[in-house]
Design a protein around this motif. Structure first.
Motif, PDB file in Angstrom:
ATOM      1  N   LYS A   3      -4.130  10.029  18.349  1.00 55.70           N
ATOM      2  CA  LYS A   3      -4.035  11.083  18.151  1.00 55.70           C
ATOM      3  C   LYS A   3      -2.661  12.447  18.430  1.00 55.70           C
ATOM      4  CE  LYS A   3      -8.983  11.186  19.684  1.00 55.70           C
ATOM      5  NZ  LYS A   3     -10.371  11.344  20.595  1.00 55.70           N
ATOM      6  N   GLU A   4      -1.951  11.226  19.144  1.00 56.72           N
ATOM      7  CA  GLU A   4      -0.836  12.237  19.281  1.00 56.72           C
ATOM      8  C   GLU A   4      -0.155  12.870  17.807  1.00 56.72           C
ATOM      9  OE1 GLU A   4       1.645  10.091  22.428  1.00 56.72           O
ATOM     10  OE2 GLU A   4      -0.031  11.709  23.920  1.00 56.72           O
ATOM     11  N   ARG A   5      -0.218  11.391  17.289  1.00 55.11           N
ATOM     12  CA  ARG A   5       0.748  11.613  15.924  1.00 55.11           C
ATOM     13  C   ARG A   5      -0.447  12.573  14.478  1.00 55.11           C
ATOM     14  NH1 ARG A   5       3.999   5.925  15.404  1.00 55.11           N
ATOM     15  NH2 ARG A   5       4.160   7.297  12.892  1.00 55.11           N
ATOM     16  N   GLY A   6      -1.482  12.886  14.858  1.00 54.05           N
ATOM     17  CA  GLY A   6      -2.255  13.644  14.096  1.00 54.05           C
ATOM     18  C   GLY A   6      -2.507  12.460  13.456  1.00 54.05           C
ATOM     19  N   VAL A   7      -3.494  10.990  13.519  1.00 51.87           N
ATOM     20  CA  VAL A   7      -4.179  10.555  13.219  1.00 51.87           C
ATOM     21  C   VAL A   7      -5.169  10.403  13.731  1.00 51.87           C
ATOM     22  CG1 VAL A   7      -4.199   8.597  11.826  1.00 51.87           C
ATOM     23  CG2 VAL A   7      -2.188   9.080  11.975  1.00 51.87           C
ATOM     24  N   LEU A  47       0.847  -1.543   0.252  1.00 51.16           N
ATOM     25  CA  LEU A  47       0.300  -0.084   0.125  1.00 51.16           C
ATOM     26  C   LEU A  47       0.989   0.970  -0.215  1.00 51.16           C
ATOM     27  CD1 LEU A  47      -2.854  -1.067   2.618  1.00 51.16           C
ATOM     28  CD2 LEU A  47      -2.884  -1.250  -0.174  1.00 51.16           C
ATOM     29  N   LYS A  48       1.973   1.100   0.619  1.00 46.34           N
ATOM     30  CA  LYS A  48       2.492   2.071   0.535  1.00 46.34           C
ATOM     31  C   LYS A  48       3.213   2.938  -0.949  1.00 46.34           C
ATOM     32  CE  LYS A  48       7.335   0.295   1.456  1.00 46.34           C
ATOM     33  NZ  LYS A  48       7.996  -0.230   3.495  1.00 46.34           N
ATOM     34  N   MET A  80      -8.954  -5.053  10.387  1.00 47.48           N
ATOM     35  CA  MET A  80      -9.315  -6.132  10.553  1.00 47.48           C
ATOM     36  C   MET A  80      -8.286  -6.980  10.636  1.00 47.48           C
ATOM     37  SD  MET A  80     -12.552  -5.945   7.784  1.00 47.48           S
ATOM     38  CE  MET A  80     -11.471  -4.663   6.671  1.00 47.48           C
ATOM     39  N   ALA A  81      -7.476  -7.017  12.291  1.00 47.76           N
ATOM     40  CA  ALA A  81      -6.314  -7.537  12.555  1.00 47.76           C
ATOM     41  C   ALA A  81      -6.199  -7.920  13.956  1.00 47.76           C
ATOM     42  CB  ALA A  81      -5.409  -6.684  12.171  1.00 47.76           C
ATOM     43  N   GLN A  82      -6.355  -8.948  14.466  1.00 41.05           N
ATOM     44  CA  GLN A  82      -6.067  -9.246  15.956  1.00 41.05           C
ATOM     45  C   GLN A  82      -4.712  -7.852  16.255  1.00 41.05           C
ATOM     46  OE1 GLN A  82      -7.880 -11.008  17.974  1.00 41.05           O
ATOM     47  NE2 GLN A  82      -9.292 -12.824  16.775  1.00 41.05           N
ATOM     48  N   ASN A  83      -4.645  -7.700  17.611  1.00 40.31           N
ATOM     49  CA  ASN A  83      -4.007  -7.042  18.497  1.00 40.31           C
ATOM     50  C   ASN A  83      -3.258  -6.365  17.206  1.00 40.31           C
ATOM     51  OD1 ASN A  83      -3.693  -9.175  20.576  1.00 40.31           O
ATOM     52  ND2 ASN A  83      -2.209 -10.440  19.283  1.00 40.31           N
ATOM     53  N   PRO A  84      -4.437  -4.858  17.459  1.00 39.33           N
ATOM     54  CA  PRO A  84      -4.360  -3.761  16.248  1.00 39.33           C
ATOM     55  C   PRO A  84      -2.844  -2.840  17.000  1.00 39.33           C
ATOM     56  CG  PRO A  84      -5.870  -3.434  17.793  1.00 39.33           C
ATOM     57  CD  PRO A  84      -5.681  -4.931  17.385  1.00 39.33           C
ATOM     58  N   ASP A  85      -2.105  -3.098  18.344  1.00 36.73           N
ATOM     59  CA  ASP A  85      -1.550  -1.796  18.588  1.00 36.73           C
ATOM     60  C   ASP A  85       0.024  -2.628  17.495  1.00 36.73           C
ATOM     61  OD1 ASP A  85      -2.102  -4.432  19.945  1.00 36.73           O
ATOM     62  OD2 ASP A  85      -0.849  -3.915  21.475  1.00 36.73           O
ATOM     63  N   ARG A  86       0.475  -3.654  17.410  1.00 38.14           N
ATOM     64  CA  ARG A  86       1.284  -3.784  16.611  1.00 38.14           C
ATOM     65  C   ARG A  86       1.511  -3.230  14.803  1.00 38.14           C
ATOM     66  NH1 ARG A  86       0.613  -9.769  14.295  1.00 38.14           N
ATOM     67  NH2 ARG A  86      -1.533  -9.174  14.744  1.00 38.14           N
ATOM     68  N   PHE A  87       0.322  -2.771  14.237  1.00 39.13           N
ATOM     69  CA  PHE A  87       0.466  -1.934  13.216  1.00 39.13           C
ATOM     70  C   PHE A  87       0.345  -0.281  13.352  1.00 39.13           C
ATOM     71  CE2 PHE A  87      -1.322  -5.955  12.953  1.00 39.13           C
ATOM     72  CZ  PHE A  87      -0.629  -6.406  11.574  1.00 39.13           C
ATOM     73  N   VAL A  88       0.235   0.443  14.314  1.00 38.49           N
ATOM     74  CA  VAL A  88      -0.209   1.153  14.746  1.00 38.49           C
ATOM     75  C   VAL A  88       0.608   1.732  13.840  1.00 38.49           C
ATOM     76  CG1 VAL A  88      -0.278   3.579  16.000  1.00 38.49           C
ATOM     77  CG2 VAL A  88      -2.226   1.661  16.171  1.00 38.49           C
ATOM     78  N   ASP A  89       1.947   1.957  14.046  1.00 41.47           N
ATOM     79  CA  ASP A  89       3.369   2.540  13.215  1.00 41.47           C
ATOM     80  C   ASP A  89       3.276   2.864  12.351  1.00 41.47           C
ATOM     81  OD1 ASP A  89       4.148   3.710  16.575  1.00 41.47           O
ATOM     82  OD2 ASP A  89       5.913   1.893  16.337  1.00 41.47           O
ATOM     83  N   LEU A  90       3.021   1.242  11.712  1.00 45.96           N
ATOM     84  CA  LEU A  90       3.193   0.755   9.947  1.00 45.96           C
ATOM     85  C   LEU A  90       2.836   1.866   9.609  1.00 45.96           C
ATOM     86  CD1 LEU A  90       3.870  -2.923  10.305  1.00 45.96           C
ATOM     87  CD2 LEU A  90       5.048  -1.222   8.902  1.00 45.96           C
ATOM     88  N   PHE A  91       1.415   2.109  10.210  1.00 47.95           N
ATOM     89  CA  PHE A  91       0.155   2.541   8.860  1.00 47.95           C
ATOM     90  C   PHE A  91       0.135   3.867   9.311  1.00 47.95           C
ATOM     91  CE2 PHE A  91      -1.631  -1.225   8.815  1.00 47.95           C
ATOM     92  CZ  PHE A  91      -2.058  -1.213   7.986  1.00 47.95           C
ATOM     93  N   CYS A  92       0.908   4.895  10.536  1.00 44.99           N
ATOM     94  CA  CYS A  92       1.064   6.167  10.409  1.00 44.99           C
ATOM     95  C   CYS A  92       2.151   6.338   9.737  1.00 44.99           C
ATOM     96  CB  CYS A  92       1.132   6.462  12.195  1.00 44.99           C
ATOM     97  SG  CYS A  92      -0.180   6.216  13.489  1.00 44.99           S
ATOM     98  N   ASP A  93       3.124   6.004  10.020  1.00 48.11           N
ATOM     99  CA  ASP A  93       4.569   6.402   8.931  1.00 48.11           C
ATOM    100  C   ASP A  93       3.560   6.167   7.342  1.00 48.11           C
ATOM    101  OD1 ASP A  93       5.863   6.347  11.147  1.00 48.11           O
ATOM    102  OD2 ASP A  93       7.044   4.813  10.800  1.00 48.11           O
ATOM    103  N   MET A  94       2.754   5.494   6.707  1.00 48.54           N
ATOM    104  CA  MET A  94       2.594   5.593   5.873  1.00 48.54           C
ATOM    105  C   MET A  94       2.043   6.251   5.217  1.00 48.54           C
ATOM    106  SD  MET A  94       0.927   2.416   4.059  1.00 48.54           S
ATOM    107  CE  MET A  94      -1.090   3.366   3.522  1.00 48.54           C
ATOM    108  N   GLY A  95       1.277   7.564   6.302  1.00 45.83           N
ATOM    109  CA  GLY A  95      -0.007   8.856   5.949  1.00 45.83           C
ATOM    110  C   GLY A  95      -0.966   8.568   6.197  1.00 45.83           C
ATOM    111  N   VAL A  96      -1.858   7.694   6.591  1.00 56.10           N
ATOM    112  CA  VAL A  96      -3.012   7.490   6.721  1.00 56.10           C
ATOM    113  C   VAL A  96      -3.919   8.436   7.445  1.00 56.10           C
ATOM    114  CG1 VAL A  96      -2.748   4.636   6.678  1.00 56.10           C
ATOM    115  CG2 VAL A  96      -3.249   5.852   8.687  1.00 56.10           C
ATOM    116  N   SER A  97      -4.908   8.737   7.200  1.00 55.02           N
ATOM    117  CA  SER A  97      -5.577   9.730   7.843  1.00 55.02           C
ATOM    118  C   SER A  97      -6.264   9.333   8.802  1.00 55.02           C
ATOM    119  CB  SER A  97      -6.229  10.709   6.694  1.00 55.02           C
ATOM    120  OG  SER A  97      -7.362   9.646   5.808  1.00 55.02           O
TER     121      SER A  97
END
Ligand code: DX5
Ligand code: ZN
Length: 211
Positions: A101-105, A48-49, A62-79
């Protein structure tokens, strides 16, 4: 009504053409599946990036343990980053909202087709920038719209939820007006748009937007 086309069923041989054909949409919806929370796999940041998005894009995780993916998607620029209430405790949901929210997402929370609105506490609703109401059971595009999701939208509004309500699954030009009347702000549209030829899509998007 705003529209967020899902590229889950896009033609990935020519995905950039698909993205260009939906450039008048309000945003683009990325359905990320882990094969565990839902019985299906889709795509993730490595794919996607590298795409060129004509408008802002959101992830529906749609994934278990969503915290694993926060950084990856924030770095990719999702709104907006939306995860499922079924995959977290209330405490974890609130913690994830703060981090986003701290990351502006923008922080979104999703309830699946079989999950009642009561699964969302008042605290979660207070803090969410968006609720994503699934109108199918998550996992696949092209399923039939569940009419009971209309009442979920009304219940959210009756509980005083003022932020954005997005609806996802089986949305088409026949049911979009009912969703608008119930209080939805934005609809995800997959097969009703992406199964149509690229040349017809701008006109279809206008029809959704004027509903
Ligand atoms: C289902 C996905 C939806 C879906 C929408 O798990 O979250 O976004 O792809 O596709 P349609 O509009 O075909 O239901
Ligand atoms: Zn989705």
């Amino acid at each position: 009504m705003k529209i967020s086309p899902s590229i889950l069923d896009a033609d990935f041989k020519a995905v950039q053409q698909d993205l260009d054909s939906i450039a008048t949409a309000d945003r683009i919806h990325l359905d990320v599946m882990d094969g565990q929370y839902v019985p299906n796999l889709s795509f993730g940041p490595p794919v996607l990036k590298n795409l060129n998005y004509p408008v802002e894009y959101e992830v529906h995780l749609m994934a278990q343990n969503p915290d694993r993916f926060v950084d990856l998607f924030c770095d990719m620029g999702v709104s907006t980053f939306t995860f499922h209430i079924e995959t977290v405790t209330e405490e974890k949901a609130l913690e994830l909202f703060n981090g986003l929210k701290e990351r502006g997402v923008k922080a979104g929370i999703c309830i699946d087709g079989a999950t009642p609105v009561s699964a969302l506490s008042d605290e979660v609703l207070d803090q969410a920038d968006q609720v994503l109401v699934m109108s199918v059971q998550a996992g696949f595009g092209g399923q039939s719209f569940m009419p009971e999701s209309i009442n979920k939208i009304k219940t959210l509004r009756a509980r005083g939820f003022k932020a954005e309500i997005e609806v996802d699954g089986g949305v088409n030009l026949d049911n979009v007006k009912l969703l608008a009347q119930a209080g939805a702000d934005i609809v995800v549209v997959g097969s009703a748009l992406m199964k149509q030829p690229t040349a017809l899509r701008a006109n279809l998007i206008t029809q959704f937007q004027s509903s």
